[in-house]
Design a protein around this motif. Sequence first.
Motif, short mmCIF file in Angstrom:
data_model
loop_
_atom_site.label_atom_id
_atom_site.label_comp_id
_atom_site.label_asym_id
_atom_site.label_seq_id
_atom_site.Cartn_x
_atom_site.Cartn_y
_atom_site.Cartn_z
N THR A 80 5.04 -0.10 -3.58
CA THR A 80 5.09 0.04 -2.12
C THR A 80 5.63 -1.25 -1.53
O THR A 80 5.14 -2.33 -1.85
N TRP A 115 -3.27 -0.37 -1.25
CA TRP A 115 -2.61 -1.51 -0.62
C TRP A 115 -3.39 -1.97 0.61
O TRP A 115 -3.66 -3.16 0.79
N ARG A 162 -0.83 3.66 -1.05
CA ARG A 162 -0.97 3.09 0.30
C ARG A 162 -2.42 2.74 0.60
O ARG A 162 -2.71 1.68 1.15
N GLN A 171 8.49 3.61 -0.87
CA GLN A 171 7.62 3.78 -2.02
C GLN A 171 8.41 4.42 -3.16
O GLN A 171 9.22 5.33 -2.93
N ILE A 178 1.63 8.46 -3.93
CA ILE A 178 2.03 7.42 -2.97
C ILE A 178 0.95 7.22 -1.91
O ILE A 178 0.78 6.11 -1.41
N VAL A 214 3.46 2.94 -9.12
CA VAL A 214 3.84 3.23 -7.74
C VAL A 214 4.02 1.89 -7.03
O VAL A 214 3.10 1.09 -6.96
#
Length: 129
Positions: free
Chosen positions: A78, A36, A33, A92, A29, A76
């Motif tokens: 988010t 992202w 992030r 998440q 995760i 994953v």
Amino acid sequence: MVHELPIRVYYEDTDMGGIVYYANYLRYIERARSDWVRSLGVDQNAMREKDGVVFVVRRVEADYLKPAKFDDELLVRTVVKAVTGVRLIMSQEVIRGDDLLFQAEVTVVCIGEGGVPARLPANIRRRIH
């Protein structure tokens, strides 16, 4: 805003039974992030150098629901749940096909030099909204 990152489970991610070691979900995760933030056009090195702040995880609440195994293809996901002047709250999930394996709510804040809490840079808040 939804971001998705595919991940493959490698041998190094697993324990002796071929099951993903629990702490690796936190790595997955974190990787999502970071990906992202990069996809938003935010350079975290420049943010540290220009604004003097870095992102840190303040809180994680996690649920381990089903095991992932060696060679699984995972996704994953988010989702930003809330943005304030000082924090980002994200949901998440780690998914294999139709199976939800892991879910977490993560609170991220910014800190400046010496670990002093700082506001999220305005340009980042605008990109997230």
